[in-house]
Design a protein around this motif. Structure first.
Motif, mmCIF file in Angstrom:
data_model
loop_
_atom_site.group_PDB
_atom_site.id
_atom_site.type_symbol
_atom_site.label_atom_id
_atom_site.label_comp_id
_atom_site.label_asym_id
_atom_site.label_seq_id
_atom_site.Cartn_x
_atom_site.Cartn_y
_atom_site.Cartn_z
ATOM 1 N N LEU A 48 16.783 17.982 11.799
ATOM 2 C CA LEU A 48 17.307 17.576 13.091
ATOM 3 C C LEU A 48 16.349 16.609 13.786
ATOM 4 O O LEU A 48 16.771 15.624 14.406
ATOM 5 N N PHE A 49 15.054 16.871 13.654
ATOM 6 C CA PHE A 49 14.052 15.964 14.230
ATOM 7 C C PHE A 49 14.180 14.574 13.613
ATOM 8 O O PHE A 49 14.140 13.553 14.317
ATOM 9 N N ALA A 50 14.299 14.515 12.290
ATOM 10 C CA ALA A 50 14.401 13.220 11.616
ATOM 11 C C ALA A 50 15.609 12.435 12.111
ATOM 12 O O ALA A 50 15.547 11.205 12.280
ATOM 13 N N GLU A 51 16.715 13.125 12.359
ATOM 14 C CA GLU A 51 17.928 12.457 12.819
ATOM 15 C C GLU A 51 17.817 12.003 14.268
ATOM 16 O O GLU A 51 18.236 10.893 14.618
ATOM 17 N N THR A 52 17.233 12.834 15.121
ATOM 18 C CA THR A 52 17.184 12.505 16.545
ATOM 19 C C THR A 52 16.105 11.489 16.894
ATOM 20 O O THR A 52 16.113 10.944 18.002
ATOM 21 N N THR A 53 15.188 11.216 15.969
ATOM 22 C CA THR A 53 14.121 10.251 16.247
ATOM 23 C C THR A 53 14.235 8.995 15.388
ATOM 24 O O THR A 53 13.307 8.196 15.332
ATOM 25 N N ALA A 54 15.367 8.826 14.739
ATOM 26 C CA ALA A 54 15.516 7.754 13.757
ATOM 27 C C ALA A 54 15.279 6.362 14.328
ATOM 28 O O ALA A 54 14.848 5.456 13.617
ATOM 29 N N THR A 55 15.540 6.153 15.619
ATOM 30 C CA THR A 55 15.404 4.820 16.201
ATOM 31 C C THR A 55 14.046 4.596 16.860
ATOM 32 O O THR A 55 13.799 3.512 17.398
ATOM 33 N N GLN A 56 13.184 5.590 16.816
ATOM 34 C CA GLN A 56 11.877 5.449 17.466
ATOM 35 C C GLN A 56 10.921 4.614 16.624
ATOM 36 O O GLN A 56 10.979 4.625 15.395
ATOM 37 N N ALA A 57 10.010 3.925 17.291
ATOM 38 C CA ALA A 57 8.956 3.205 16.594
ATOM 39 C C ALA A 57 8.037 4.220 15.912
ATOM 40 O O ALA A 57 7.859 5.351 16.392
ATOM 41 N N LEU A 69 11.173 8.014 7.173
ATOM 42 C CA LEU A 69 11.915 6.796 6.880
ATOM 43 C C LEU A 69 12.902 7.004 5.724
ATOM 44 O O LEU A 69 14.024 6.485 5.742
ATOM 45 N N ALA A 70 12.482 7.791 4.730
ATOM 46 C CA ALA A 70 13.320 8.006 3.546
ATOM 47 C C ALA A 70 14.306 9.153 3.713
ATOM 48 O O ALA A 70 15.133 9.386 2.829
ATOM 49 N N PHE A 71 14.255 9.850 4.835
ATOM 50 C CA PHE A 71 15.063 11.062 4.958
ATOM 51 C C PHE A 71 16.563 10.827 4.807
ATOM 52 O O PHE A 71 17.247 11.665 4.204
ATOM 53 N N PRO A 72 17.141 9.737 5.317
ATOM 54 C CA PRO A 72 18.586 9.549 5.103
ATOM 55 C C PRO A 72 18.987 9.598 3.627
ATOM 56 O O PRO A 72 20.049 10.119 3.285
ATOM 57 N N ASP A 73 18.125 9.071 2.739
ATOM 58 C CA ASP A 73 18.423 9.100 1.306
ATOM 59 C C ASP A 73 18.227 10.497 0.709
ATOM 60 O O ASP A 73 18.860 10.830 -0.303
ATOM 61 N N ARG A 133 18.492 13.423 2.517
ATOM 62 C CA ARG A 133 19.083 14.464 3.364
ATOM 63 C C ARG A 133 19.961 15.430 2.569
ATOM 64 O O ARG A 133 19.881 16.648 2.755
ATOM 65 N N ALA A 134 20.791 14.933 1.682
ATOM 66 C CA ALA A 134 21.748 15.802 0.989
ATOM 67 C C ALA A 134 21.033 16.869 0.169
ATOM 68 O O ALA A 134 21.355 18.060 0.263
ATOM 69 N N ALA A 135 20.042 16.467 -0.636
ATOM 70 C CA ALA A 135 19.314 17.434 -1.464
ATOM 71 C C ALA A 135 18.496 18.376 -0.597
ATOM 72 O O ALA A 135 18.399 19.579 -0.877
ATOM 73 N N PHE A 136 17.916 17.841 0.463
ATOM 74 C CA PHE A 136 17.087 18.652 1.356
ATOM 75 C C PHE A 136 17.920 19.727 2.044
ATOM 76 O O PHE A 136 17.530 20.901 2.106
ATOM 77 N N THR A 137 19.089 19.360 2.548
ATOM 78 C CA THR A 137 19.919 20.325 3.268
ATOM 79 C C THR A 137 20.551 21.338 2.313
ATOM 80 O O THR A 137 20.772 22.489 2.699
ATOM 81 N N ARG A 138 20.841 20.928 1.079
ATOM 82 C CA ARG A 138 21.311 21.906 0.092
ATOM 83 C C ARG A 138 20.241 22.963 -0.159
ATOM 84 O O ARG A 138 20.545 24.160 -0.276
ATOM 85 N N THR A 139 19.021 22.530 -0.228
ATOM 86 C CA THR A 139 17.917 23.467 -0.468
ATOM 87 C C THR A 139 17.746 24.417 0.705
ATOM 88 O O THR A 139 17.578 25.629 0.512
ATOM 89 N N THR A 140 17.783 23.897 1.925
ATOM 90 C CA THR A 140 17.609 24.772 3.085
ATOM 91 C C THR A 140 18.748 25.782 3.185
ATOM 92 O O THR A 140 18.541 26.926 3.581
ATOM 93 N N ALA A 141 19.952 25.371 2.797
ATOM 94 C CA ALA A 141 21.094 26.282 2.875
ATOM 95 C C ALA A 141 21.049 27.370 1.814
ATOM 96 O O ALA A 141 21.462 28.508 2.049
ATOM 97 N N SER A 142 20.540 27.042 0.632
ATOM 98 C CA SER A 142 20.568 27.994 -0.484
ATOM 99 C C SER A 142 19.322 28.856 -0.568
ATOM 100 O O SER A 142 19.322 29.890 -1.250
ATOM 101 N N PHE A 143 18.254 28.473 0.140
ATOM 102 C CA PHE A 143 16.982 29.175 -0.062
ATOM 103 C C PHE A 143 17.015 30.607 0.455
ATOM 104 O O PHE A 143 16.491 31.517 -0.203
ATOM 105 N N GLY A 144 17.607 30.827 1.615
ATOM 106 C CA GLY A 144 17.637 32.177 2.174
ATOM 107 C C GLY A 144 18.282 33.184 1.240
ATOM 108 O O GLY A 144 17.677 34.216 0.916
ATOM 109 N N PRO A 145 19.510 32.931 0.752
ATOM 110 C CA PRO A 145 20.120 33.856 -0.206
ATOM 111 C C PRO A 145 19.311 34.015 -1.490
ATOM 112 O O PRO A 145 19.225 35.116 -2.036
ATOM 113 N N ALA A 146 18.717 32.925 -1.970
ATOM 114 C CA ALA A 146 17.912 33.021 -3.192
ATOM 115 C C ALA A 146 16.685 33.898 -2.966
ATOM 116 O O ALA A 146 16.302 34.695 -3.834
#
Length: 296
Positions: free
Chosen positions: A25-34, A74-78, A80-93
């Motif tokens: 969420l931080f990466a998304e909300t600060t994307a336009t900052q210097a 800077l690279a987070f948009p590329d 994001r998909a793998a990162f969020t899959r990991t965060t979603a699956s880690f708790g059950p694992a």
């Protein structure tokens, strides 16, 4: 532009403090900052959440880490998909792994906080001192990069064993301590996952260790034997860190050597008996098994 909102720590599966979702969420909300403002905001928000982890001892090392943070943001948009899959699956694992772990170690309890974080390439998992107390950290970024459904089970067995083992085996700075802690964790993961290959046991990062060590086991054992009592950073790095540099032995070869020693020590012991061996007994057994491998 206003500062991004400070997001409170959240939990996944009850026991896990999920800072990875906060990072996304931080990466998304600060994307336009210097970049300088973005890095400053990162530290303002995350340093209090994970005291000490994102801070280094010198300006040069801090600048290097901040460059990694900037690159990851800077690279987070590329990613994001793998990162969020990991965060979603880690708790059950993690929950499933604890249930499985108790089938082997019935007296296992979670004795330290567990964090799911953005590690900026530093780790997939490991214990660290956070705010002066031990904690287990899992790097969602590295897990997303190197783990999948075939490796996550043995990996979590390895890390849960560190939590369990810490109750019976106090940490120390000498090489023999790390050799036993890491080697036994690999051995436990192998025993809990019959047929697990070297990739599943994390013996192929950053390169396949066994293949590079083939034919040089006696020399590797002698290297370790001479350094059992060493507390030097360079000896620890040679054995357990994955620099990827070409050296006399492959990076992280201490994990394989330690596992080989643990296998011999455990020939007549249960995993629980091995976990509860006192330090003095461990050191004597390590020295004896090392001597049996080669004359140095």
């Amino acid at each position: 532009m206003a500062s991004p909102p400070v997001i409170a720590q959240q939990s996944v599966a009850g026991a896990i403090i999920d800072q990875a979702t906060i990072f996304a969420l931080f990466a998304e909300t600060t994307a336009t900052q210097a970049e300088p403002r973005r890095i400053a905001h990162f530290h303002a928000q995350f340093d209090p959440l994970l005291p000490g982890f994102y801070r280094r001892a010198t300006p040069a090392t801090q600048a290097a880490l901040d460059a990694q943070i900037a690159a990851a943001l800077l690279a987070f948009p590329d990613n994001r998909a793998a990162f969020t899959r990991t965060t979603a699956s880690f708790g059950p694992a993690f929950t499933a792994a604890q249930e499985r772990f108790r089938q082997t170690f019935a007296d296992y309890t979670l004795t330290m906080p567990v964090y799911l974080i953005q590690s900026f390439g530093q780790m997939d998992g490991g214990t660290r001192m956070i705010g002066g107390k031990p904690a287990m950290l899992f790097g969602a970024d590295v897990i997303a990069k190197i783990h999948d459904d075939t490796t996550i089970g043995p990996f979590l067995d390895h890390e849960l064993f560190h939590i369990y083992h810490a109750r019976f085996f106090p940490d120390c700075a000498a090489i023999w301590c790390s050799l036993w802690q890491e080697g036994l964790a690999v051995h436990v993961a192998a025993r809990m996952n019959p047929g697990a290959n070297d990739r599943q046991l994390e013996l192929t990062e950053p390169r396949p260790i066994r293949a590079e060590l083939a034919g040089r086991i006696p020399q590797a054992m002698c290297f370790v034997r001479k350094r059992l009592d060493s507390t030097r950073d360079r000896d620890y790095a040679a054995l357990f860190l994955g620099s990827g540099k070409r050296g006399k032995f492959p990076p992280r070869f201490g994990y394989l050597v330690g596992a080989m020693l643990a296998e011999r020590i455990g020939a007549t012991l249960t995993l629980e008996e091995m976990a509860k061996l006192p330090p003095d007994a461990v050191k004597l057994r390590l020295a004896a098994v090392l001597a049996s491998y080669a004359r140095c």
